[in-house]
Design a protein around this motif. Structure first.
Motif, PDB file in Angstrom:
ATOM      1  N   HIS A 194      24.724  -4.315  11.536  1.00 46.58           N
ATOM      2  CA  HIS A 194      23.973  -5.669  11.207  1.00 46.58           C
ATOM      3  C   HIS A 194      24.808  -6.380  10.411  1.00 46.58           C
ATOM      4  CE1 HIS A 194      20.396  -4.046  12.959  1.00 46.58           C
ATOM      5  NE2 HIS A 194      20.529  -3.078  12.001  1.00 46.58           N
ATOM      6  N   ALA A 221      27.654  -9.308  22.683  1.00 48.12           N
ATOM      7  CA  ALA A 221      26.322  -9.979  22.750  1.00 48.12           C
ATOM      8  C   ALA A 221      26.077 -10.117  21.068  1.00 48.12           C
ATOM      9  CB  ALA A 221      25.347  -8.709  23.040  1.00 48.12           C
ATOM     10  N   LEU A 222      25.316 -11.284  21.002  1.00 42.44           N
ATOM     11  CA  LEU A 222      24.715 -11.885  19.655  1.00 42.44           C
ATOM     12  C   LEU A 222      23.889 -10.693  19.125  1.00 42.44           C
ATOM     13  CD1 LEU A 222      23.912 -15.463  20.497  1.00 42.44           C
ATOM     14  CD2 LEU A 222      25.997 -14.498  19.137  1.00 42.44           C
ATOM     15  N   GLU A 223      22.931  -9.942  19.943  1.00 39.61           N
ATOM     16  CA  GLU A 223      22.250  -8.850  19.417  1.00 39.61           C
ATOM     17  C   GLU A 223      23.121  -7.905  18.676  1.00 39.61           C
ATOM     18  OE1 GLU A 223      21.863  -9.721  22.747  1.00 39.61           O
ATOM     19  OE2 GLU A 223      20.724 -11.065  22.444  1.00 39.61           O
ATOM     20  N   GLU A 224      24.221  -7.730  19.047  1.00 38.83           N
ATOM     21  CA  GLU A 224      25.161  -6.717  18.171  1.00 38.83           C
ATOM     22  C   GLU A 224      25.625  -7.052  17.072  1.00 38.83           C
ATOM     23  OE1 GLU A 224      28.265  -4.587  20.805  1.00 38.83           O
ATOM     24  OE2 GLU A 224      27.707  -6.269  22.171  1.00 38.83           O
ATOM     25  N   LYS A 279      28.121  -9.654  10.725  1.00 36.67           N
ATOM     26  CA  LYS A 279      29.658  -9.885  11.440  1.00 36.67           C
ATOM     27  C   LYS A 279      30.502  -8.743  10.820  1.00 36.67           C
ATOM     28  CE  LYS A 279      30.676 -14.069   8.816  1.00 36.67           C
ATOM     29  NZ  LYS A 279      30.204 -15.087   8.786  1.00 36.67           N
TER      30      LYS A 279
END
Length: 85
Positions: A18, A81-84, A20
């Protein structure tokens, strides 16, 4: 040789990373890429980073989007993916 392992990593035993910084640490670990190797790859993309500067950025968890995107390119990740993150 410094490997991207950190107790600050927010990746749980059963879940994805969770944030960056945790995402990059996870990808570095998966690819067995050291911070020194990442610095070398980033130089090819025009960023003047060192092992120490990468260590500091990932430990703090704060860095510009340009650094994140350059790391994605340097690690040759196909897509994120932004979810990652």
């Amino acid at each position: 040789m410094v490997h991207p392992h950190s107790s600050n990593d927010t990746m749980g035993a059963s879940g994805p990373p969770h944030g960056k910084a945790a995402f990059l640490k996870h990808k570095l670990r998966d690819g067995e890429v050291t911070y020194a190797e990442l610095a070398k790859r980033l130089r090819k993309h025009g960023l003047k980073e060192t092992e120490a500067s990468i260590t500091n950025k990932l430990a703090r968890g704060t860095f510009p989007a340009t650094f994140f995107l350059a790391c994605v390119a340097a690690l040759e990740l196909e897509g994120v993916a932004l979810e990652e993150i």
